[in-house]
Design a protein around this motif. Structure first.
Motif, PDB file in Angstrom:
ATOM      1  N   TYR A 102       0.809  -1.229   0.000  1.00  0.00           N
ATOM      2  CA  TYR A 102       0.000   0.000   0.000  1.00  0.00           C
ATOM      3  C   TYR A 102       0.840   1.276   0.000  1.00  0.00           C
ATOM      4  CZ  TYR A 102      -3.987  -2.947   1.560  1.00  0.00           C
ATOM      5  OH  TYR A 102      -4.973  -3.897   1.675  1.00  0.00           O
ATOM      6  N   VAL A 103       2.097   1.160   0.451  1.00  0.00           N
ATOM      7  CA  VAL A 103       2.912   2.361   0.649  1.00  0.00           C
ATOM      8  C   VAL A 103       4.295   2.171   0.047  1.00  0.00           C
ATOM      9  CG1 VAL A 103       1.682   2.966   2.789  1.00  0.00           C
ATOM     10  CG2 VAL A 103       3.788   1.581   2.900  1.00  0.00           C
ATOM     11  N   ASP A 104       5.078   3.251   0.064  1.00  0.00           N
ATOM     12  CA  ASP A 104       6.411   3.242  -0.525  1.00  0.00           C
ATOM     13  C   ASP A 104       7.509   3.079   0.501  1.00  0.00           C
ATOM     14  OD1 ASP A 104       5.520   4.151  -3.318  1.00  0.00           O
ATOM     15  OD2 ASP A 104       4.624   5.636  -1.982  1.00  0.00           O
ATOM     16  N   LEU A 105       7.192   3.427   1.752  1.00  0.00           N
ATOM     17  CA  LEU A 105       8.180   3.374   2.831  1.00  0.00           C
ATOM     18  C   LEU A 105       7.516   2.799   4.070  1.00  0.00           C
ATOM     19  CD1 LEU A 105       9.385   7.025   2.288  1.00  0.00           C
ATOM     20  CD2 LEU A 105      10.974   5.097   2.215  1.00  0.00           C
ATOM     21  N   LEU A 106       8.261   1.997   4.816  1.00  0.00           N
ATOM     22  CA  LEU A 106       7.749   1.430   6.059  1.00  0.00           C
ATOM     23  C   LEU A 106       8.601   1.921   7.233  1.00  0.00           C
ATOM     24  CD1 LEU A 106       7.236  -2.228   4.841  1.00  0.00           C
ATOM     25  CD2 LEU A 106       5.412  -0.621   5.438  1.00  0.00           C
ATOM     26  N   HIS A 132       9.761  -9.003   4.846  1.00  0.00           N
ATOM     27  CA  HIS A 132       8.475  -9.171   4.164  1.00  0.00           C
ATOM     28  C   HIS A 132       7.901  -7.896   3.563  1.00  0.00           C
ATOM     29  CE1 HIS A 132       8.362 -13.249   5.636  1.00  0.00           C
ATOM     30  NE2 HIS A 132       8.547 -12.822   6.870  1.00  0.00           N
ATOM     31  N   GLY A 133       8.513  -6.751   3.851  1.00  0.00           N
ATOM     32  CA  GLY A 133       7.885  -5.490   3.439  1.00  0.00           C
ATOM     33  C   GLY A 133       8.123  -5.114   1.986  1.00  0.00           C
ATOM     34  N   GLY A 134       9.294  -5.498   1.471  1.00  0.00           N
ATOM     35  CA  GLY A 134       9.595  -5.134   0.092  1.00  0.00           C
ATOM     36  C   GLY A 134       9.778  -3.639  -0.108  1.00  0.00           C
ATOM     37  N   ARG A 135      10.034  -2.908   0.953  1.00  0.00           N
ATOM     38  CA  ARG A 135      10.181  -1.447   0.913  1.00  0.00           C
ATOM     39  C   ARG A 135      11.307  -1.047   1.855  1.00  0.00           C
ATOM     40  NH1 ARG A 135       7.004   0.049  -3.397  1.00  0.00           N
ATOM     41  NH2 ARG A 135       5.014  -1.006  -3.247  1.00  0.00           N
ATOM     42  N   PRO A 136      11.874   0.143   1.643  1.00  0.00           N
ATOM     43  CA  PRO A 136      12.833   0.637   2.634  1.00  0.00           C
ATOM     44  C   PRO A 136      12.168   0.748   3.999  1.00  0.00           C
ATOM     45  CG  PRO A 136      12.878   1.996   0.645  1.00  0.00           C
ATOM     46  CD  PRO A 136      11.700   1.064   0.518  1.00  0.00           C
ATOM     47  N   VAL A 137      12.889   0.288   5.029  1.00  0.00           N
ATOM     48  CA  VAL A 137      12.360   0.283   6.393  1.00  0.00           C
ATOM     49  C   VAL A 137      13.155   1.266   7.251  1.00  0.00           C
ATOM     50  CG1 VAL A 137      12.052  -1.123   8.480  1.00  0.00           C
ATOM     51  CG2 VAL A 137      11.598  -2.111   6.204  1.00  0.00           C
ATOM     52  N   ILE A 138      12.430   2.089   7.982  1.00  0.00           N
ATOM     53  CA  ILE A 138      13.043   3.000   8.955  1.00  0.00           C
ATOM     54  C   ILE A 138      12.760   2.454  10.347  1.00  0.00           C
ATOM     55  CG2 ILE A 138      13.096   5.349   9.868  1.00  0.00           C
ATOM     56  CD1 ILE A 138      11.942   6.288   7.170  1.00  0.00           C
ATOM     57  N   ASN A 139      13.815   2.246  11.100  1.00  0.00           N
ATOM     58  CA  ASN A 139      13.689   1.797  12.479  1.00  0.00           C
ATOM     59  C   ASN A 139      13.377   2.998  13.380  1.00  0.00           C
ATOM     60  OD1 ASN A 139      13.991   0.791  15.033  1.00  0.00           O
ATOM     61  ND2 ASN A 139      16.091   0.054  14.772  1.00  0.00           N
ATOM     62  N   LEU A 140      12.216   2.955  14.012  1.00  0.00           N
ATOM     63  CA  LEU A 140      11.773   4.039  14.899  1.00  0.00           C
ATOM     64  C   LEU A 140      12.067   3.721  16.365  1.00  0.00           C
ATOM     65  CD1 LEU A 140       8.262   4.617  13.268  1.00  0.00           C
ATOM     66  CD2 LEU A 140      10.393   5.836  12.774  1.00  0.00           C
ATOM     67  N   GLU A 141      12.954   2.858  16.606  1.00  0.00           N
ATOM     68  CA  GLU A 141      13.477   2.280  17.859  1.00  0.00           C
ATOM     69  C   GLU A 141      13.027   0.844  17.970  1.00  0.00           C
ATOM     70  OE1 GLU A 141      13.331   4.301  21.726  1.00  0.00           O
ATOM     71  OE2 GLU A 141      14.005   2.473  22.718  1.00  0.00           O
ATOM     72  N   SER A 142      14.033   0.003  17.889  1.00  0.00           N
ATOM     73  CA  SER A 142      13.818  -1.441  18.000  1.00  0.00           C
ATOM     74  C   SER A 142      14.393  -1.921  19.331  1.00  0.00           C
ATOM     75  CB  SER A 142      14.509  -2.149  16.832  1.00  0.00           C
ATOM     76  OG  SER A 142      15.912  -2.078  16.998  1.00  0.00           O
ATOM     77  N   ALA A 143      14.429  -3.213  19.504  1.00  0.00           N
ATOM     78  CA  ALA A 143      15.012  -3.775  20.719  1.00  0.00           C
ATOM     79  C   ALA A 143      16.464  -3.342  20.906  1.00  0.00           C
ATOM     80  CB  ALA A 143      14.927  -5.299  20.672  1.00  0.00           C
ATOM     81  N   ARG A 144      17.157  -3.123  19.806  1.00  0.00           N
ATOM     82  CA  ARG A 144      18.596  -2.847  19.905  1.00  0.00           C
ATOM     83  C   ARG A 144      19.035  -1.451  19.517  1.00  0.00           C
ATOM     84  NH1 ARG A 144      22.823  -7.135  17.842  1.00  0.00           N
ATOM     85  NH2 ARG A 144      23.488  -7.470  19.994  1.00  0.00           N
ATOM     86  N   TRP A 145      18.300  -0.815  18.610  1.00  0.00           N
ATOM     87  CA  TRP A 145      18.822   0.423  18.007  1.00  0.00           C
ATOM     88  C   TRP A 145      17.757   1.508  17.920  1.00  0.00           C
ATOM     89  CZ3 TRP A 145      23.757  -0.352  18.150  1.00  0.00           C
ATOM     90  CH2 TRP A 145      24.290  -1.631  17.869  1.00  0.00           C
ATOM     91  N   ALA A 326      15.140   9.191  -2.210  1.00  0.00           N
ATOM     92  CA  ALA A 326      15.981   9.355  -3.406  1.00  0.00           C
ATOM     93  C   ALA A 326      16.275   8.014  -4.066  1.00  0.00           C
ATOM     94  CB  ALA A 326      17.286  10.058  -3.028  1.00  0.00           C
ATOM     95  N   GLY A 327      16.192   6.944  -3.289  1.00  0.00           N
ATOM     96  CA  GLY A 327      16.458   5.622  -3.852  1.00  0.00           C
ATOM     97  C   GLY A 327      15.236   4.971  -4.478  1.00  0.00           C
ATOM     98  N   LEU A 328      14.112   5.626  -4.434  1.00  0.00           N
ATOM     99  CA  LEU A 328      12.866   5.028  -4.953  1.00  0.00           C
ATOM    100  C   LEU A 328      12.640   5.433  -6.414  1.00  0.00           C
ATOM    101  CD1 LEU A 328      10.458   5.551  -1.918  1.00  0.00           C
ATOM    102  CD2 LEU A 328      11.645   3.474  -2.596  1.00  0.00           C
TER     103      LEU A 328
END
Lengths: 328, 328, 328
Positions: A102-106, A132-145, A326-328
């Protein structure tokens, strides 16, 4: 092309993004990308991250759609091959595949569970978005980073310490808190500072250790020293970053850790604490427990960079979105 | 320049905003301000206020970002100098300072706690937004005031009673309810009507008094009379505004007040109630407990202005946003 | 002009909408309608429906405002003439009338309560939106229907089976689940497939019957057969749609039904289950309980159309919005 731990663009690329953020802060025109769409999935609360991300999307003409599984969307199952007869109504792989269509970025926020070290190291929600997303993913705070925080911190260092951060002295100090907290922000400060070439000292009480894997990764880029005395750690520092976290070796014995934490209120950052530094700026990612982690007298003083650090979240989110778009 | 109790633009300015709202309702083109951003923080539920505000933002090209601390964002601490070892993860001053750095306009809803009169009079959340936000603040209903509602009411009065409201007769009647409710809407009706020069009668049962400070403020602008008999209060009125509220003198004795309230169902507004008026229009801010506060036969009758009043919220929100944006 | 059960445009109109969706998927330019506004009210969770709707709105320049009564907005009362002294703070007719005054299009999700068959047949929330909104209403899944899902399914059938669906063989099979679920999706698949002229077989265990009214409606358009043996139902099918639902005759005896359901795990769709079909594509509306409703081996196989089906939700939402907006 993702933004998962902030090292993806490399040292030069990361510094260029931070410089770009400062240019945007100074009035440079954002490179609009009208018509793109981003889905941001929050499994935990957020003020700065969501607001700065949505504001940055708005400045670029990107539509942002925010979901909170378990609140407005279906609770997610993570287990590979799970027989889903429990509470979770949807498997993360299905949710992520659909959103990616549905979207271009996750983008996704998913904090550490603090129950199982290997589980947290695996950062499974974030990994599912990548797989599974097939899109660039931005980490908005994960367990580690927390790479958007790391980039905002880097921009703050550049603004105060000049363009060459190599050898600049940063102290990361553990701080008191009434709850056991994930180490993602601490890990990120360490990694971002080391990647920028800073001389890093980590000060924490015995038992509140960071993941040795993370320490090793940081130490591959720059000098990293660990001490268990706060004054020793902060001596001569030009930047002090405070954060509470639970010990990596404390998985499985949180009750014992809580008892230890209760006796460590002396690690609160006060004006006295900063007396040993080289006139250091004070940083914290927020939200902060005032007068527990740090006294009002520090956070509201002229040497506090906390508000600027938080404000830089807007400009670094903008820079990262520009970069990924820019990479899309 | 804020919009906190609705008196900020002065009597003429307020009437001009209400007239502008009616012009916008009639098809005047909104003065777009593409690229601005607004953060709206809700500590309580909302249907009309949020939807009309977001719709108005959309009509002006303003990006609206909605936050709900305690739900999607961190729970807020209000205490000056508090040692934050409780539930709240973030101090309101930090949250507000940060948001003010991300957006151009701030808006906040924070209802009265009804536990401590001085606490509610202090309107601390709203005050924190003003003090720490560095941006124009729109009050989306605070402990004491609901100025967007007051402006929508004023526009409704102008539409029905003509451009000169001086001396027009408005009755504000207390109404039954199953819960103790804040007096913010009642306060606002009183203040807005008095500021517009209307002749105001407040009817409420003994013990359900409004804050004497609010009555004094209103009485400085126009005649304000308080009676304890509903029929006496409504006699000859051209507008009847119904609202339930808890008594200002009832802080600390809510159980006693609840018992008293249970015996006051006769204050429900019915067609009979309105028989003594001068063919008055009926108003209520919504949400309304049908057949408790007011009977279906009144709210669904031709003399009900309730839907128009609610619809005017869109146009007055638009007028207020135009007004505040013009100062940026 | 509404979109309540998906039959409003008629058979040709519906197929044209599905074809339009495929054109949009193929790159056709959406017909923008900048300046329109839509309010989407969710009384239940959503991932696909909300995200695809918001994304489609964004592609058309329509502002989307999402409300969740009981969470961010007031809990709603449904009863005609109710004395509102309970939990609900606002009557649905007031909420809907107000929203209709703020926006150009309304959309609502309100699942079946599964307590009272006549209550669910009445689809009261949806009906209130139609009656009081004064705007085109999009059903985002009601007690009985899920027309955006039906249209996405229709587009998926067209994409795989070609433009003439008449006589194509679709099997709708009941599937195991740990909870009693509404039949809205099953009803919709049945109705949409029949309307498209497909030859439909419904397979379900004894006691898990669909509403006979719905079966009759479908049978008016095309052949509909009901069997109680899954293999018999799926034999020769070109499409298999799986879904769990609770029996229409099971209202009032859900405990008994739960016991029956526990013994029906053999209805899980596995590769073996599909062996009797004519190489059927597998469909499910999602969210799906993996390895309860369907095995990983089916849903992750090349014969699974599940991801495409979900993706078509975006393009069909876009087509429906274009269609309804064209009438404004």
């Amino acid at each position: 092309m993702h933004f998962l731990d902030g090292t993806e663009p490399g040292r030069d690329g990361l510094l260029a993004l931070a410089e770009r953020a400062l240019d945007l802060r100074g009035g440079a025109a954002p490179r609009r990308r009208d018509g793109l769409r981003l889905a941001a999935v929050f499994l935990n609360p957020s003020l700065r991250t969501r607001t700065s991300l949505e504001a940055a999307c708005g400045m670029l003409g990107i539509q942002s759609i925010v979901l909170q599984p378990g609140k407005d969307a279906w609770a997610l199952e993570l287990g590979q091959g799970a027989v889903m007869d429990g509470l979770a109504a949807e498997h993360v792989r299905d949710a992520v595949s659909v959103l990616g269509g549905y979207v271009d970025l996750l983008a996704v926020r998913s904090f550490a569970g603090l129950l199982d070290p290997e589980e947290d190291r695996a950062d499974r929600v974030l990994a599912a978005f990548v797989r599974h997303g097939g899109r660039p993913v931005i980490n908005l705070e994960s367990a580690r980073w927390h790479p958007l925080q790391g980039l905002a911190d880097t921009a703050t260092w550049l603004a105060h310490l000049g363009p060459d951060l190599a050898g600049k002295r940063l102290a990361l100090t553990w701080a008191p808190h009434s709850k056991a907290l994930p180490a993602a922000v601490a890990n990120q400060v360490l990694l971002s500072a080391a990647l920028a070439g800073m001389d890093v000292t980590v000060a924490h009480p015995e038992g509140f250790d960071l993941d040795p894997e993370v320490l090793d990764r940081a130490a591959a880029h720059a000098p990293v020293r660990v001490v268990h005395d706060q004054a020793e750690g902060l001596a001569g520092a030009q930047v002090v970053v405070a954060k509470s976290w639970s010990g990596f070796s404390g998985y499985g014995r949180r009750a014992e850790e809580a008892a230890a934490r209760a006796a460590l209120s002396g690690w609160q950052v006060t004006p006295d604490t900063l007396g040993v530094t080289d006139g250091a700026g004070f940083m914290h990612c927020l939200p902060v427990r005032r007068n527990v982690v740090v006294s009002d007298a520090v956070i509201d003083s002229p040497s506090s960079w906390v508000q600027e650090e938080a404000n830089n979240r807007l400009w670094t989110a903008l820079a990262v979105l520009e970069h990924l778009a820019a990479g899309l």
